[in-house]
Scaffold this active site. Structure first.
Site, PDB file in Angstrom:
ATOM      1  N   HIS A 123       0.284  -7.220   6.005  1.00 45.94           N
ATOM      2  CA  HIS A 123       1.371  -7.597   6.930  1.00 45.94           C
ATOM      3  C   HIS A 123       1.248  -6.805   8.212  1.00 45.94           C
ATOM      4  O   HIS A 123       0.928  -5.614   8.209  1.00 45.94           O
ATOM      5  CB  HIS A 123       2.753  -7.487   6.279  1.00 45.94           C
ATOM      6  CG  HIS A 123       3.327  -6.114   6.129  1.00 45.94           C
ATOM      7  ND1 HIS A 123       4.026  -5.473   7.131  1.00 45.94           N
ATOM      8  CD2 HIS A 123       3.352  -5.270   5.071  1.00 45.94           C
ATOM      9  CE1 HIS A 123       4.443  -4.298   6.690  1.00 45.94           C
ATOM     10  NE2 HIS A 123       4.039  -4.146   5.448  1.00 45.94           N
ATOM     11  N   GLU A 169       7.067  -9.531   6.701  1.00 46.18           N
ATOM     12  CA  GLU A 169       7.030  -8.982   5.329  1.00 46.18           C
ATOM     13  C   GLU A 169       8.263  -8.133   5.086  1.00 46.18           C
ATOM     14  O   GLU A 169       8.833  -8.129   3.981  1.00 46.18           O
ATOM     15  CB  GLU A 169       5.763  -8.129   5.131  1.00 46.18           C
ATOM     16  CG  GLU A 169       5.575  -7.606   3.705  1.00 46.18           C
ATOM     17  CD  GLU A 169       6.257  -6.282   3.393  1.00 46.18           C
ATOM     18  OE1 GLU A 169       6.300  -5.894   2.215  1.00 46.18           O
ATOM     19  OE2 GLU A 169       6.767  -5.628   4.328  1.00 46.18           O
ATOM     20  N   GLU A 170       8.655  -7.403   6.115  1.00 42.66           N
ATOM     21  CA  GLU A 170       9.759  -6.447   5.961  1.00 42.66           C
ATOM     22  C   GLU A 170      11.102  -7.144   5.727  1.00 42.66           C
ATOM     23  O   GLU A 170      12.085  -6.485   5.401  1.00 42.66           O
ATOM     24  CB  GLU A 170       9.824  -5.511   7.183  1.00 42.66           C
ATOM     25  CG  GLU A 170       8.556  -4.662   7.394  1.00 42.66           C
ATOM     26  CD  GLU A 170       8.346  -3.579   6.330  1.00 42.66           C
ATOM     27  OE1 GLU A 170       9.146  -3.497   5.387  1.00 42.66           O
ATOM     28  OE2 GLU A 170       7.351  -2.824   6.461  1.00 42.66           O
ATOM     29  N   ASP A 198      -1.466  -2.871   1.953  1.00 39.15           N
ATOM     30  CA  ASP A 198      -0.203  -2.457   2.554  1.00 39.15           C
ATOM     31  C   ASP A 198      -0.055  -0.949   2.362  1.00 39.15           C
ATOM     32  O   ASP A 198       0.067  -0.477   1.238  1.00 39.15           O
ATOM     33  CB  ASP A 198       0.939  -3.225   1.849  1.00 39.15           C
ATOM     34  CG  ASP A 198       2.286  -3.048   2.530  1.00 39.15           C
ATOM     35  OD1 ASP A 198       2.374  -2.272   3.498  1.00 39.15           O
ATOM     36  OD2 ASP A 198       3.253  -3.691   2.074  1.00 39.15           O
ATOM     37  N   HIS A 285       9.155   3.776   7.089  1.00 35.43           N
ATOM     38  CA  HIS A 285      10.235   3.010   7.749  1.00 35.43           C
ATOM     39  C   HIS A 285      11.012   3.849   8.767  1.00 35.43           C
ATOM     40  O   HIS A 285      12.201   3.618   8.981  1.00 35.43           O
ATOM     41  CB  HIS A 285      11.182   2.375   6.708  1.00 35.43           C
ATOM     42  CG  HIS A 285      10.560   1.212   5.999  1.00 35.43           C
ATOM     43  ND1 HIS A 285      11.245   0.418   5.111  1.00 35.43           N
ATOM     44  CD2 HIS A 285       9.314   0.688   6.062  1.00 35.43           C
ATOM     45  CE1 HIS A 285      10.448  -0.544   4.644  1.00 35.43           C
ATOM     46  NE2 HIS A 285       9.254  -0.386   5.216  1.00 35.43           N
ATOM     47  N   ASP A 300     -10.119   5.866   5.620  1.00 37.99           N
ATOM     48  CA  ASP A 300     -11.557   5.612   5.684  1.00 37.99           C
ATOM     49  C   ASP A 300     -12.071   5.099   4.334  1.00 37.99           C
ATOM     50  O   ASP A 300     -12.726   4.045   4.248  1.00 37.99           O
ATOM     51  CB  ASP A 300     -12.284   6.909   6.072  1.00 37.99           C
ATOM     52  CG  ASP A 300     -13.765   6.720   6.314  1.00 37.99           C
ATOM     53  OD1 ASP A 300     -14.208   5.553   6.428  1.00 37.99           O
ATOM     54  OD2 ASP A 300     -14.487   7.731   6.390  1.00 37.99           O
TER      55      ASP A 300
HETATM   56  N1  TRP Z   1       5.939  -2.951   2.413  1.00 37.64           N
HETATM   57  C1  TRP Z   1       6.407  -2.343   1.195  1.00 37.64           C
HETATM   58  C2  TRP Z   1       7.877  -2.025   1.329  1.00 37.64           C
HETATM   59  O1  TRP Z   1       8.345  -1.821   2.434  1.00 37.64           O
HETATM   60  C3  TRP Z   1       5.675  -1.078   0.937  1.00 37.64           C
HETATM   61  C4  TRP Z   1       5.542  -0.807  -0.472  1.00 37.64           C
HETATM   62  C5  TRP Z   1       6.357  -0.071  -1.235  1.00 37.64           C
HETATM   63  C6  TRP Z   1       4.474  -1.272  -1.283  1.00 37.64           C
HETATM   64  N2  TRP Z   1       5.884  -0.039  -2.480  1.00 37.64           N
HETATM   65  C7  TRP Z   1       4.739  -0.758  -2.533  1.00 37.64           C
HETATM   66  C8  TRP Z   1       3.347  -2.045  -1.038  1.00 37.64           C
HETATM   67  C9  TRP Z   1       3.843  -1.000  -3.561  1.00 37.64           C
HETATM   68  C10 TRP Z   1       2.481  -2.286  -2.071  1.00 37.64           C
HETATM   69  C11 TRP Z   1       2.728  -1.786  -3.324  1.00 37.64           C
HETATM   70  O2  TRP Z   1       8.594  -1.954   0.345  1.00 37.64           O
HETATM   71 ZN    ZN Z   2       4.514  -2.602   4.205  1.00 36.64          ZN
HETATM   72 CA    CA Z   3     -16.146   4.578   6.483  1.00 35.26          CA
END
Ligand code: TRP
Ligand code: ZN
Ligand code: CA
Length: 315
Positions: A123, A169-170, A198, A285, A300
């Site tokens: 996202h 996504e948020e 993510d 956040h 990396d």
């Molecule tokens: N974008 C997710 C969120 O704001 C971030 C996140 C939290 C996440 N826990 C996760 C992403 C576990 C992948 C797997 O909640």
């Molecule tokens: Zn996220």
């Molecule tokens: Ca690399």
């Protein structure tokens, strides 16, 4: 089995013989079939440069790259330009959420078997509170640099490769849900894998590998084993990122995560360093989720792991 949509079950049944045959063949030649080139090492400097650009976009647009804000669309346009220049076939898919237009960016690498598609996504939106560099400039930049590496290598994969950057996504995986709903059962059935990225550079990183599909999980865990990096299955995230709508629709999913607001246990601190009780990402956040909020080594390694998975799964 109850989670597998009826159309998917039919597709699986029809494809069983070929699936078994190709498993046997890849089993015989070992991981990363003998006739396929190894994935390149992705330069972390290029990924970091992308993050600096995303930060500049946030700075120029009120400090964030959130759904419905100018910084989001500017992020989409910025990535699209790079992908177009590299030879991808790109499209922007629009949707509406909360009275504002949202955008998904989808980039197809021309060629490969269109009936067998390997897809990777991240996202691109941030929350309103900040620039969203770890969440999720990190996954967005990693997927971008792997896509650009595919172009640079002029890769001729057996399977078709598709990369995507999701909006909103948020707000509850709005963009990716829209994409899955719009694809239709025919196109969904062609997706052999969806890989989600993510939060790949949390400053107190953990190495979590999605445990949703054992074969996809193993592609990643084997890679970290070669680097002597201990991993843990990611289970807490089920339903918390853009792989959820794909999984719900019966597509095999995998992915990586370095941790968000949750705190490290003593056992995790013992294997990954740092202190028990510290959160993986103290700027999760918040306005401090800037390029300073990144562990370079984690980002990396995770970017190189994506390249490895894309090369291996598409060959
Ligand atoms: N974008 C997710 C969120 O704001 C971030 C996140 C939290 C996440 N826990 C996760 C992403 C576990 C992948 C797997 O909640
Ligand atoms: Zn996220
Ligand atoms: Ca690399």
């Amino acid at each position: 089995m109850s989670r597998i949509a009826p159309w998917r079950r039919a597709a699986l049944a029809a494809g069983t013989c070929t699936a078994v045959a190709s498993l046997l063949i890849s089993g015989a030649t070992g991981a990363g079939a003998a006739n396929s080139a190894a994935a390149p090492d992705i330069d972390i400097a290029a990924v970091k440069a992308d993050l600096a650009e995303l930060q500049s976009i946030a700075d120029a647009n009120g400090g964030n790259r959130a759904h419905g804000q100018a910084g989001y669309k500017a992020s989409v346009d910025h990535l699209k330009k790079k992908l177009d220049a590299a030879g991808f076939t790109t499209k922007i898919q629009e949707f509406t959420h909360g009275g504002a237009t949202g955008y998904n960016l989808v980039a197809d690498w021309p060629g490969g078997d269109a009936e067998n598609v390997v897809m990777a996504g991240a996202h691109l939106d941030s929350v309103d509170e900040g620039p969203g560099i770890n969440d999720n400039g990190s996954g967005s930049a990693a997927v971008l640099e792997v896509a650009l590496a595919v172009a640079k290598a002029d890769l001729k994969p057996e399977k078709h490769l598709r990369f995507a950057w999701w909006g909103a996504e948020e707000y509850g995986m709005v963009g990716s849900t829209h994409y899955v709903n719009e694809l239709g059962s025919g196109e969904l059935g062609k997706l052999d894998a969806y890989l989600n990225f993510d939060m790949l550079g949390s400053p107190n990183p953990g190495y979590f590998v999605y445990d949703d599909d054992p074969a996809l999980e193993k592609v990643f865990t084997d890679y970290y084993a070669t680097k002597n990096i201990a991993t843990e299955p990611e289970t807490e995230g089920d339903g918390r990122s853009d792989h959820a709508p794909f999984k719900e629709a019966g597509v095999p999913v995998g992915g990586l995560f370095t941790g968000a607001e949750a705190t490290k246990s003593q056992a995790q601190a013992d294997k990954w360093g740092g202190k028990a009780g510290e959160s993986f990402d103290p700027c999760y956040h918040s306005s401090c989720d800037s390029p300073k909020n990144i562990d370079d080594k984690a980002l990396d390694t995770n970017t190189d792991a994506i390249a490895h998975a894309i090369w291996q799964l598409s060959s």
